[in-house]
Design a protein around this motif. Sequence first.
Motif, PDB file in Angstrom:
ATOM      1  N   GLY A  93       0.806  -1.217   0.000  1.00 34.72           N
ATOM      2  CA  GLY A  93       0.000   0.000   0.000  1.00 34.72           C
ATOM      3  C   GLY A  93       0.835   1.261   0.000  1.00 34.72           C
ATOM      4  O   GLY A  93       0.584   2.198  -0.769  1.00 34.72           O
ATOM      5  N   VAL A  94       1.851   1.303   0.831  1.00 34.57           N
ATOM      6  CA  VAL A  94       2.705   2.497   0.928  1.00 34.57           C
ATOM      7  C   VAL A  94       3.498   2.702  -0.357  1.00 34.57           C
ATOM      8  O   VAL A  94       3.561   3.820  -0.890  1.00 34.57           O
ATOM      9  CB  VAL A  94       3.640   2.403   2.160  1.00 34.57           C
ATOM     10  N   ILE A  95       4.095   1.633  -0.871  1.00 34.77           N
ATOM     11  CA  ILE A  95       4.879   1.748  -2.110  1.00 34.77           C
ATOM     12  C   ILE A  95       4.002   2.218  -3.263  1.00 34.77           C
ATOM     13  O   ILE A  95       4.393   3.080  -4.057  1.00 34.77           O
ATOM     14  CB  ILE A  95       5.574   0.413  -2.442  1.00 34.77           C
ATOM     15  N   TYR A  96       2.798   1.687  -3.348  1.00 34.93           N
ATOM     16  CA  TYR A  96       1.910   2.059  -4.449  1.00 34.93           C
ATOM     17  C   TYR A  96       1.451   3.513  -4.330  1.00 34.93           C
ATOM     18  O   TYR A  96       1.531   4.277  -5.295  1.00 34.93           O
ATOM     19  CB  TYR A  96       0.700   1.121  -4.503  1.00 34.93           C
ATOM     20  N   VAL A  97       0.981   3.881  -3.154  1.00 36.23           N
ATOM     21  CA  VAL A  97       0.463   5.247  -2.995  1.00 36.23           C
ATOM     22  C   VAL A  97       1.579   6.281  -3.209  1.00 36.23           C
ATOM     23  O   VAL A  97       1.383   7.265  -3.925  1.00 36.23           O
ATOM     24  CB  VAL A  97      -0.230   5.426  -1.626  1.00 36.23           C
ATOM     25  N   LEU A  98       2.750   6.037  -2.622  1.00 39.79           N
ATOM     26  CA  LEU A  98       3.851   6.996  -2.782  1.00 39.79           C
ATOM     27  C   LEU A  98       4.498   6.913  -4.163  1.00 39.79           C
ATOM     28  O   LEU A  98       4.690   7.932  -4.819  1.00 39.79           O
ATOM     29  CB  LEU A  98       4.913   6.778  -1.705  1.00 39.79           C
ATOM     30  N   GLY A  99       4.839   5.697  -4.585  1.00 41.51           N
ATOM     31  CA  GLY A  99       5.605   5.525  -5.813  1.00 41.51           C
ATOM     32  C   GLY A  99       4.811   5.619  -7.088  1.00 41.51           C
ATOM     33  O   GLY A  99       5.382   5.842  -8.156  1.00 41.51           O
ATOM     34  N   MET A 100       3.498   5.446  -7.004  1.00 43.13           N
ATOM     35  CA  MET A 100       2.671   5.565  -8.199  1.00 43.13           C
ATOM     36  C   MET A 100       1.792   6.807  -8.116  1.00 43.13           C
ATOM     37  O   MET A 100       1.916   7.722  -8.909  1.00 43.13           O
ATOM     38  CB  MET A 100       1.820   4.300  -8.402  1.00 43.13           C
ATOM     39  N   PHE A 101       0.920   6.872  -7.117  1.00 40.64           N
ATOM     40  CA  PHE A 101      -0.051   7.961  -7.079  1.00 40.64           C
ATOM     41  C   PHE A 101       0.601   9.328  -6.842  1.00 40.64           C
ATOM     42  O   PHE A 101       0.360  10.271  -7.598  1.00 40.64           O
ATOM     43  CB  PHE A 101      -1.117   7.689  -6.010  1.00 40.64           C
ATOM     44  N   ILE A 102       1.423   9.440  -5.811  1.00 38.05           N
ATOM     45  CA  ILE A 102       2.051  10.734  -5.508  1.00 38.05           C
ATOM     46  C   ILE A 102       2.982  11.156  -6.642  1.00 38.05           C
ATOM     47  O   ILE A 102       2.969  12.318  -7.059  1.00 38.05           O
ATOM     48  CB  ILE A 102       2.798  10.693  -4.147  1.00 38.05           C
ATOM     49  N   VAL A 103       3.778  10.223  -7.166  1.00 39.32           N
ATOM     50  CA  VAL A 103       4.654  10.547  -8.300  1.00 39.32           C
ATOM     51  C   VAL A 103       3.827  11.037  -9.486  1.00 39.32           C
ATOM     52  O   VAL A 103       4.169  12.030 -10.133  1.00 39.32           O
ATOM     53  CB  VAL A 103       5.538   9.333  -8.679  1.00 39.32           C
ATOM     54  N   THR A 104       2.728  10.363  -9.768  1.00 39.37           N
ATOM     55  CA  THR A 104       1.867  10.774 -10.883  1.00 39.37           C
ATOM     56  C   THR A 104       1.347  12.192 -10.686  1.00 39.37           C
ATOM     57  O   THR A 104       1.456  13.039 -11.586  1.00 39.37           O
ATOM     58  CB  THR A 104       0.673   9.811 -11.034  1.00 39.37           C
ATOM     59  N   MET A 105       0.770  12.455  -9.513  1.00 38.18           N
ATOM     60  CA  MET A 105       0.115  13.740  -9.279  1.00 38.18           C
ATOM     61  C   MET A 105       1.104  14.894  -9.145  1.00 38.18           C
ATOM     62  O   MET A 105       0.830  16.001  -9.611  1.00 38.18           O
ATOM     63  CB  MET A 105      -0.771  13.655  -8.024  1.00 38.18           C
ATOM     64  N   VAL A 106       2.262  14.647  -8.535  1.00 36.84           N
ATOM     65  CA  VAL A 106       3.223  15.725  -8.268  1.00 36.84           C
ATOM     66  C   VAL A 106       4.203  15.922  -9.424  1.00 36.84           C
ATOM     67  O   VAL A 106       4.669  17.041  -9.642  1.00 36.84           O
ATOM     68  CB  VAL A 106       3.977  15.446  -6.941  1.00 36.84           C
TER      69      VAL A 106
END
Length: 161
Positions: A93-106
């Motif tokens: 969960g942490v790897i996905y949210v940080l490494g995919m979602f946050i990277v995508t949005m930011v």
Amino acid sequence: MLQMLITGLLWFCAIGCGLLAGLYFAFSTFIMTALGRIGQASGIAAMNAINTTIVQSLFIPIFLGTTAASAALAVTALLRWSEPGAMAMLAGGVIYVLGMFIVTMVLNVPLNNALAAADPASDEAASLWARYLTDWTFWNHVRTVASTAASALFIAAIAAR
């Protein structure tokens, strides 16, 4: 009942992360290279068309749903730490949210927005396009690795349960 819900979310996330990993992998391994070879104006036009189309497709529900479910699984893992698979569930969960979602949005989305605002035929666009091909692709590599790792971790959590 809660165990079935958690297992269902794990399966949803394993499959969703895997689907997105495959999409990002395609962009990282050949799509961006091909777009860089067809010329600046055509490459920009094609990428802008992709960016417009993708947000109107099944990508968005899977992208958002997998992100929400991954975050929920990470919180659940913390609350149920003693259960088998909790560590893999938290890490996924942490790897996905940080490494995919946050990277995508930011990182990726602002690059997409800058590309959409550019005049494809301008000299300024040439510099932007060169930077876009390098920077966007680098961050897409990060999303690919994060999505793949999260999928594997969710599968490990399923196996441990």
